[in-house]
Design an enzyme around this catalytic site. Sequence first.
Site, PDB file in Angstrom:
ATOM      1  CB  SER A  25      -0.965   0.031   1.183  1.00 63.00           C
ATOM      2  OG  SER A  25      -0.233   0.183   2.391  1.00 63.00           O
ATOM      3  CE1 TYR A  58      -3.941  -1.470   1.240  1.00 66.80           C
ATOM      4  CE2 TYR A  58      -3.070  -2.767  -0.582  1.00 66.80           C
ATOM      5  CZ  TYR A  58      -3.206  -2.537   0.778  1.00 66.80           C
ATOM      6  OH  TYR A  58      -2.587  -3.372   1.674  1.00 66.80           O
TER       7      TYR A  58
END
Length: 119
Positions: A25, A58
Amino acid sequence: MLHQMMKAKLHRATISAADLNYEGSLTIDTDLLKASGIRPYERIYVYNVNNGERFETYAIEGEAGSGAIQLNGAAARKGMIGDFLIIVTYALCSDDEVDEHRPNVVLLNPDNTIKEIVK
């Protein structure tokens, strides 16, 4: 027909940290997520201005007010502390929505404080 349109952008975010051993991430200061409209766990497209790398991952929430822009996991290999990033999300808009759609663009200072919000 649906059109893929830019939804939000953090422009010239500065990488503040990297953690290769984190599970993945990009950690982003919560204040920046809120200002841009990027949601936690939303797919983001990341463009490194310094080296030309382009990747997707993300977003996860970082401490509010920290200025955190941290590459995690494999993404930690895509940039160095101090590199400038453009972080973008996209949304699908119908023909009826596309003409009225305006993205949230957040321009950042080198310390990841907000310089300007353009809507």
